[in-house]
Scaffold this active site. Structure first.
Site, mmCIF file in Angstrom:
data_model
loop_
_atom_site.group_PDB
_atom_site.id
_atom_site.type_symbol
_atom_site.label_atom_id
_atom_site.label_comp_id
_atom_site.label_asym_id
_atom_site.label_seq_id
_atom_site.Cartn_x
_atom_site.Cartn_y
_atom_site.Cartn_z
ATOM 1 C CD GLU A 40 2.513 6.846 0.950
ATOM 2 O OE1 GLU A 40 2.965 7.232 2.028
ATOM 3 O OE2 GLU A 40 3.224 6.699 -0.080
ATOM 4 C CE LYS A 112 6.005 6.024 4.687
ATOM 5 N NZ LYS A 112 5.892 7.125 3.701
ATOM 6 C CB CYS A 149 5.758 4.839 0.282
ATOM 7 S SG CYS A 149 6.473 5.912 -0.996
#
Length: 263
Positions: A40, A112, A149
């Site tokens: 990321e 995300k 994440c």
């Protein structure tokens, strides 16, 4: 399909990060993977608390994506990597995973969904969340679902990706150090693999802020490749036969009585 997970730390120097990506993909390509997974925020590291990543953000036809496409074509590998993408809110870009094919074509972009508003941090002050929809890409004969994440803490997203056909969960991350955080990281990676009887390929940033521990986990929850804490990369082969065998012996997906997916 062979996957390489790459572990490193990005900086605030975007040009240096592009050079780093070029070098790391070239190194990982030596093991002849079909896919190279980078962490990321490889385009630029997260801003310090109270600052903004907005100035670093780029469009999907910017310099960072051009670097990924060039490296993919040069080495004949698909690449997944994290970046900050401009959004309709100029102050809050997207935290985006970009996937490019071995021929340089755009395979998909995942923005995300779950922003890291936890452990004293407020990612939503810097970033705009993406649409709530699973993003699954195709590489060869395999379907891969994209997560980033903090998404790891939300099993409903991984299940939605599996329901959309994913056989591998690809999880670039910058998992912040902290009490028990490394334990959470490894436990949740294993849980997502076991509960979905799928492969998990996680590439994480390391260094002073992040925990590293990049790894590939098979459908039985076994870490078949790992990097540790230092810079480096590791390879693992995704086996359709292994996936089918595990799902035959542990048909938990078929045995579900409840689904969050609308009928």
């Amino acid at each position: 399909m062979r996957i390489a997970v790459v572990q490193t730390a990005s900086s605030y120097d975007k040009a240096a990060n592009r050079d780093l990506v070029t070098r790391l993909v070239a190194e990982a390509a030596g093991g002849q993977p079909d896919l190279v997974v980078l962490p990321e925020a490889m385009m630029s590291d997260f801003a310090v608390e109270g600052a903004s990543v907005a100035e670093a953000a780029e469009p999907l036809d910017g310099e960072f994506v051009a670097t990924l496409r060039k490296a993919a074509i040069e080495h004949g590998v698909a690449i997944v990597a994290g970046m900050f993408e401009r959004s309709c809110d100029e102050r809050r870009p997207y935290n985006t995973l970009l996937a490019v094919g071995a021929d340089g074509t755009l395979l998909g972009a995942y923005r995300k969904i779950h922003l890291y508003d936890a452990f004293g941090y407020k990612e939503s002050e810097q970033l705009t969340p993406g649409d709530v929809a699973p993003v699954v890409i195709q590489i060869g004969d395999h379907s891969l679902g994209l997560m980033t994440c903090y998404d790891l803490r939300f099993p409903e997203l991984s299940r939605a990706l599996i329901d959309a056909g994913a056989e591998v969960l690809v999880i670039p991350a910058a998992w912040v150090h902290g009490p028990l955080k490394e334990h959470h990281w490894t436990t949740l990676l294993t849980a997502r693999a076991v509960e979905n009887t799928c492969y998990v390929a996680a590439a994480a940033q390391n260094g002073k802020k992040y925990c590293g521990l990049s790894q590939v986990i098979d459908p039985q929850g076994i870490a078949v490749a790992a990097v540790g804490e230092s810079d480096g990369h590791a390879y693992a082969d995704v086996s359709a036969a292994r996936l089918a065998d595990v799902r035959m012996r542990n048909p938990s997906l078929l045995n579900r009585r409840y689904s969050v997916t609308p009928k």
